[in-house]
Design an enzyme around this catalytic site. Structure first.
Site, PDB file in Angstrom:
ATOM      1  N   ARG A  21       0.820  -1.209   0.000  1.00  0.00           N
ATOM      2  CA  ARG A  21       0.000   0.000   0.000  1.00  0.00           C
ATOM      3  C   ARG A  21       0.858   1.265   0.000  1.00  0.00           C
ATOM      4  O   ARG A  21       0.503   2.271  -0.624  1.00  0.00           O
ATOM      5  CB  ARG A  21      -0.905  -0.025   1.240  1.00  0.00           C
ATOM      6  N   ASP A  71       8.114   8.128  -6.869  1.00  0.00           N
ATOM      7  CA  ASP A  71       9.347   8.892  -6.670  1.00  0.00           C
ATOM      8  C   ASP A  71       9.788   8.942  -5.212  1.00  0.00           C
ATOM      9  O   ASP A  71      10.638   9.758  -4.845  1.00  0.00           O
ATOM     10  CB  ASP A  71       9.149  10.326  -7.194  1.00  0.00           C
ATOM     11  N   HIS A  79       0.549   4.430  -2.515  1.00  0.00           N
ATOM     12  CA  HIS A  79       0.384   5.825  -2.095  1.00  0.00           C
ATOM     13  C   HIS A  79       1.495   6.689  -2.673  1.00  0.00           C
ATOM     14  O   HIS A  79       1.268   7.852  -3.014  1.00  0.00           O
ATOM     15  CB  HIS A  79       0.378   5.934  -0.572  1.00  0.00           C
ATOM     16  N   ASP A  80       2.689   6.135  -2.789  1.00  0.00           N
ATOM     17  CA  ASP A  80       3.784   6.880  -3.394  1.00  0.00           C
ATOM     18  C   ASP A  80       3.474   7.155  -4.867  1.00  0.00           C
ATOM     19  O   ASP A  80       3.591   8.278  -5.336  1.00  0.00           O
ATOM     20  CB  ASP A  80       5.089   6.074  -3.264  1.00  0.00           C
ATOM     21  N   PRO A  82      -7.344   8.503  -3.637  1.00  0.00           N
ATOM     22  CA  PRO A  82      -8.775   8.244  -3.543  1.00  0.00           C
ATOM     23  C   PRO A  82      -9.224   8.325  -2.092  1.00  0.00           C
ATOM     24  O   PRO A  82      -8.487   7.906  -1.207  1.00  0.00           O
ATOM     25  CB  PRO A  82      -8.908   6.810  -4.053  1.00  0.00           C
ATOM     26  N   GLY A  95       3.816  10.312  -9.246  1.00  0.00           N
ATOM     27  CA  GLY A  95       4.525   9.140  -9.767  1.00  0.00           C
ATOM     28  C   GLY A  95       5.332   8.468  -8.676  1.00  0.00           C
ATOM     29  O   GLY A  95       5.378   8.941  -7.538  1.00  0.00           O
ATOM     30  N   VAL A 130       0.743   9.835  -6.238  1.00  0.00           N
ATOM     31  CA  VAL A 130       1.047  11.258  -6.077  1.00  0.00           C
ATOM     32  C   VAL A 130       2.418  11.540  -6.692  1.00  0.00           C
ATOM     33  O   VAL A 130       3.421  11.015  -6.215  1.00  0.00           O
ATOM     34  CB  VAL A 130       1.060  11.660  -4.581  1.00  0.00           C
ATOM     35  N   SER A 173       8.300  10.113  -2.830  1.00  0.00           N
ATOM     36  CA  SER A 173       7.907  11.363  -2.157  1.00  0.00           C
ATOM     37  C   SER A 173       7.073  11.092  -0.904  1.00  0.00           C
ATOM     38  O   SER A 173       6.969  11.946  -0.031  1.00  0.00           O
ATOM     39  CB  SER A 173       7.140  12.284  -3.113  1.00  0.00           C
ATOM     40  N   HIS A 215      -6.529  -6.045  -2.774  1.00  0.00           N
ATOM     41  CA  HIS A 215      -7.151  -5.940  -1.450  1.00  0.00           C
ATOM     42  C   HIS A 215      -7.548  -7.305  -0.894  1.00  0.00           C
ATOM     43  O   HIS A 215      -8.502  -7.418  -0.143  1.00  0.00           O
ATOM     44  CB  HIS A 215      -8.342  -4.972  -1.504  1.00  0.00           C
ATOM     45  N   THR A 216      -6.808  -8.340  -1.280  1.00  0.00           N
ATOM     46  CA  THR A 216      -7.080  -9.667  -0.717  1.00  0.00           C
ATOM     47  C   THR A 216      -6.205  -9.969   0.485  1.00  0.00           C
ATOM     48  O   THR A 216      -6.270 -11.048   1.037  1.00  0.00           O
ATOM     49  CB  THR A 216      -6.869 -10.789  -1.756  1.00  0.00           C
ATOM     50  N   ASN A 246      -3.167   9.496   4.858  1.00  0.00           N
ATOM     51  CA  ASN A 246      -1.964   8.762   5.250  1.00  0.00           C
ATOM     52  C   ASN A 246      -2.169   7.999   6.550  1.00  0.00           C
ATOM     53  O   ASN A 246      -1.359   7.159   6.899  1.00  0.00           O
ATOM     54  CB  ASN A 246      -0.813   9.739   5.491  1.00  0.00           C
TER      55      ASN A 246
HETATM   56  C1  HEM Z   1      -9.115   3.735  -5.757  1.00  0.00           C
HETATM   57  C2  HEM Z   1      -8.046   3.254  -5.180  1.00  0.00           C
HETATM   58  C3  HEM Z   1      -8.002   2.656  -3.792  1.00  0.00           C
HETATM   59  C4  HEM Z   1      -8.863   2.790  -2.744  1.00  0.00           C
HETATM   60  C5  HEM Z   1     -10.156   3.598  -2.661  1.00  0.00           C
HETATM   61  C6  HEM Z   1      -8.320   2.007  -1.672  1.00  0.00           C
HETATM   62  C7  HEM Z   1      -8.874   1.908  -0.409  1.00  0.00           C
HETATM   63  C8  HEM Z   1      -8.318   1.262   0.647  1.00  0.00           C
HETATM   64  C9  HEM Z   1      -8.788   1.336   2.000  1.00  0.00           C
HETATM   65  C10 HEM Z   1      -9.981   2.153   2.488  1.00  0.00           C
HETATM   66  C11 HEM Z   1      -7.988   0.580   2.763  1.00  0.00           C
HETATM   67  C12 HEM Z   1      -8.073   0.371   4.251  1.00  0.00           C
HETATM   68  C13 HEM Z   1      -7.196   1.359   4.950  1.00  0.00           C
HETATM   69  C14 HEM Z   1      -7.431   1.338   6.424  1.00  0.00           C
HETATM   70  O1  HEM Z   1      -8.542   1.672   6.817  1.00  0.00           O
HETATM   71  O2  HEM Z   1      -6.533   0.969   7.200  1.00  0.00           O
HETATM   72  C15 HEM Z   1      -6.997  -0.017   1.886  1.00  0.00           C
HETATM   73  C16 HEM Z   1      -5.999  -0.858   2.297  1.00  0.00           C
HETATM   74  C17 HEM Z   1      -5.121  -1.473   1.433  1.00  0.00           C
HETATM   75  N1  HEM Z   1      -4.944  -1.169   0.115  1.00  0.00           N
HETATM   76 FE1  HEM Z   1      -6.098   0.049  -1.007  1.00  0.00          FE
HETATM   77  N2  HEM Z   1      -7.170   1.399  -2.082  1.00  0.00           N
HETATM   78  C18 HEM Z   1      -6.947   1.771  -3.372  1.00  0.00           C
HETATM   79  C19 HEM Z   1      -5.881   1.375  -4.152  1.00  0.00           C
HETATM   80  C20 HEM Z   1      -4.950   0.427  -3.809  1.00  0.00           C
HETATM   81  C21 HEM Z   1      -3.880  -0.051  -4.669  1.00  0.00           C
HETATM   82  C22 HEM Z   1      -3.607   0.453  -6.084  1.00  0.00           C
HETATM   83  C23 HEM Z   1      -3.212  -1.002  -3.961  1.00  0.00           C
HETATM   84  C24 HEM Z   1      -2.007  -1.856  -4.334  1.00  0.00           C
HETATM   85  C25 HEM Z   1      -1.183  -1.614  -5.316  1.00  0.00           C
HETATM   86  C26 HEM Z   1      -3.849  -1.120  -2.672  1.00  0.00           C
HETATM   87  C27 HEM Z   1      -3.472  -1.997  -1.681  1.00  0.00           C
HETATM   88  C28 HEM Z   1      -3.981  -1.999  -0.387  1.00  0.00           C
HETATM   89  C29 HEM Z   1      -3.510  -2.893   0.658  1.00  0.00           C
HETATM   90  C30 HEM Z   1      -2.458  -3.990   0.503  1.00  0.00           C
HETATM   91  C31 HEM Z   1      -4.214  -2.554   1.808  1.00  0.00           C
HETATM   92  C32 HEM Z   1      -4.042  -3.171   3.209  1.00  0.00           C
HETATM   93  C33 HEM Z   1      -3.059  -2.335   3.995  1.00  0.00           C
HETATM   94  C34 HEM Z   1      -2.672  -2.889   5.365  1.00  0.00           C
HETATM   95  O3  HEM Z   1      -3.011  -4.016   5.717  1.00  0.00           O
HETATM   96  O4  HEM Z   1      -1.983  -2.153   6.108  1.00  0.00           O
HETATM   97  N3  HEM Z   1      -4.882  -0.231  -2.614  1.00  0.00           N
HETATM   98  N4  HEM Z   1      -7.216   0.419   0.599  1.00  0.00           N
HETATM   99  C1  LIG Z   2      -0.157  11.328   9.056  1.00  0.00           C
HETATM  100  O1  LIG Z   2      -0.631  12.647   9.159  1.00  0.00           O
HETATM  101  C2  LIG Z   2      -0.903  13.058  10.478  1.00  0.00           C
HETATM  102  C3  LIG Z   2      -1.491  14.458  10.399  1.00  0.00           C
HETATM  103  O2  LIG Z   2      -2.622  14.468   9.564  1.00  0.00           O
HETATM  104  C4  LIG Z   2       0.377  13.012  11.298  1.00  0.00           C
HETATM  105  O3  LIG Z   2       0.099  13.372  12.637  1.00  0.00           O
HETATM  106  C5  LIG Z   2       0.951  11.593  11.262  1.00  0.00           C
HETATM  107  O4  LIG Z   2       2.187  11.556  11.926  1.00  0.00           O
HETATM  108  C6  LIG Z   2       1.131  11.132   9.826  1.00  0.00           C
HETATM  109  N1  LIG Z   2       1.514   9.739   9.827  1.00  0.00           N
HETATM  110  C7  LIG Z   2       2.659   9.294   9.325  1.00  0.00           C
HETATM  111  C8  LIG Z   2       2.856   7.832   9.332  1.00  0.00           C
HETATM  112  O5  LIG Z   2       3.492  10.054   8.868  1.00  0.00           O
END
Ligand code: HEM
Ligand SMILES: *[C@@H]1O[C@H](CO)[C@@H](O)[C@H](O)[C@H]1NC(C)=O
Ligand SMILES: *[C@@H]1O[C@H](CO)[C@@H](O)[C@H](O)[C@H]1NC(C)=O
Ligand SMILES: *[C@@H]1O[C@H](CO)[C@@H](O)[C@H](O)[C@H]1NC(C)=O
Ligand SMILES: *[C@@H]1O[C@H](CO)[C@@H](O)[C@H](O)[C@H]1NC(C)=O
Ligand SMILES: *[C@@H]1O[C@H](CO)[C@@H](O)[C@H](O)[C@H]1NC(C)=O
Ligand SMILES: *[C@@H]1O[C@H](CO)[C@@H](O)[C@H](O)[C@H]1NC(C)=O
Ligand SMILES: *[C@@H]1O[C@H](CO)[C@@H](O)[C@H](O)[C@H]1NC(C)=O
Ligand SMILES: *[C@@H]1O[C@H](CO)[C@@H](O)[C@H](O)[C@H]1NC(C)=O
Ligand SMILES: *[C@@H]1O[C@H](CO)[C@@H](O)[C@H](O)[C@H]1NC(C)=O
Length: 239
Positions: A57, A69, A61-62, A156, A67, A65, A71, A183-184, A88
């Site tokens: 994930r 990089d 996220h990198d 997103p 590309g 935003v 960031s 998301h599996t 974040n």
């Molecule tokens: C429209 C795009 C996406 C949306 C709306 C989305 C949404 C989410 C949300 C809501 C979570 C749960 C976060 C939390 O509450 O802790 C999540 C987790 C996760 N997402 Fe996405 N995601 C998106 C794209 C992606 C992409 C592109 C990837 C992989 C390349 C990805 C991989 C993951 C993984 C692996 C988790 C589990 C993270 C963990 O266990 O710490 N997601 N995502």
């Molecule tokens: C995420 O952002 C919050 C402020 O919105 C900050 O307090 C927190 O340290 C940040 N988390 C990480 C992992 O950098």
């Protein structure tokens, strides 16, 4: 955290210059670079397997935003970097990336970009979690700019609906299959979806499109008022 000075930040300027268009498999001719990452990833997984999905994930996220990089790793002194943006909040794995980068620096100083470390670690995270293995094209350069405002604009929303999420995927040439596959594994915070359980339209209602058996199960786990609870993405109860 003062002790956590990222090598990734300090070494930005010493990286090889290459444009995004010329990413190649085995950019680092010495296969040791990727071997070192995998070695460290195995150690990290043994200590905390939940970091595997977190690292995939982090790469996403990198990349969404500016590309891919690195960031997302940059720290700011005034709270305006990508990692300071509200989406974040549930990002984890920064220390793991730091650990891998430290190992690489010992062996080949100033060579492997942090953006490539994120990409390779994400691949290894998938593979080590019994997903597919795949080649990663490398040669990314690390950026110097990181903006919370841009992150907010490009990432997103966590509570986006499926059509909205699929649209964002399509913009990056990703499919519904990609969305599901990615998301599996891992977890979601109840706060990311609890409106669908308790207050879908603001009238204390439940999302009618949600399977009610599944919703009941989630409600047992996601108690109102607890913002820290997480649930497994791959919920056995609904398989
Ligand atoms: C429209 C795009 C996406 C949306 C709306 C989305 C949404 C989410 C949300 C809501 C979570 C749960 C976060 C939390 O509450 O802790 C999540 C987790 C996760 N997402 Fe996405 N995601 C998106 C794209 C992606 C992409 C592109 C990837 C992989 C390349 C990805 C991989 C993951 C993984 C692996 C988790 C589990 C993270 C963990 O266990 O710490 N997601 N995502
Ligand atoms: C995420 O952002 C919050 C402020 O919105 C900050 O307090 C927190 O340290 C940040 N988390 C990480 C992992 O950098
Ligand atoms: C935060 O710091 C950056 C870099 O020094 C600067 O460009 C930006 O304007 C600052 N933002 C705020 C809100 O102070
Ligand atoms: C980042 O800053 C360094 C040092 O100022 C510079 O050499 C490098 O080209 C910059 N990188 C990017 C992607 O702008
Ligand atoms: C999904 O969310 C978008 C943006 O908020 C909205 O325009 C759209 O109507 C929603 N679609 C469904 C099926 O709920
Ligand atoms: C998606 O694919 C189209 C057609 O192959 C291409 O023109 C476009 O640049 C791709 N977009 C991204 C974000 O890769
Ligand atoms: C449900 O949503 C409405 C409208 O957003 C809000 O006014 C209300 O406080 C929410 N109820 C709960 C229990 O969160
Ligand atoms: C949970 O999050 C909501 C919304 O951000 C906030 O209003 C509430 O104070 C939080 N509850 C706790 C116990 O932190
Ligand atoms: C929230 O739920 C978790 C278990 O998911 C529990 O360990 C924690 O004590 C709860 N926190 C509060 C404030 O109820
Ligand atoms: C909801 O999920 C359960 C458990 O997987 C399944 O048995 C049931 O048929 C589903 N209900 C609907 C309405 O799809």
């Amino acid at each position: 955290m003062a002790v956590n000075i990222f090598f990734c930040v300090a070494l930005i300027s010493s990286l090889i210059i290459i444009s995004n268009a010329s990413l190649v498999v085995n950019f680092y001719k010495d296969p040791k670079a990727e071997e070192l990452v995998r070695e460290e990833m195995i150690a990290i997984q043994n200590e905390d397997p939940t970091l595997m999905p977190a690292l995939l994930r982090l790469h996403f996220h990198d990349c969404f935003v500016r590309g891919c990089d690195a960031s997302v790793l940059l720290n700011s002194w005034n709270g305006t970097a990508e990692k300071d943006a509200p989406p974040n909040l549930s990002l984890r794995g920064f220390n793991a990336i730091e650990r891998i980068k430290t190992k690489l620096e010992k062996s080949c100083r100033g060579i492997v970009s942090c953006a490539d470390v994120l990409a390779i670690a994400a691949r290894d995270a998938v593979y080590l979690s019994h997903g597919p293995d795949y080649d990663v094209r490398t040669g990314r350069r690390d950026g110097n700019t990181s903006s919370a405002a841009e992150a907010l604009l490009n990432l997103p929303p966590a509570n986006g609906n499926i059509s909205e999420s699929l649209e964002l995927y399509a913009e990056k040439n990703l499919t519904a299959k990609d969305l599901v596959a990615q998301h599996t594994f891992g977890v979601a915070h109840c706060t990311s979806f609890s409106d669908r359980l308790y207050n879908f339209t603001g009238k204390g209602d439940q999302d009618p499109s949600l399977n009610s058996t599944y919703a009941e199960k989630l409600k047992q786990e996601c108690l109102i008022g607890n913002n820290t609870t997480v649930v497994e993405m791959n919920n056995q109860a609904c398989l």
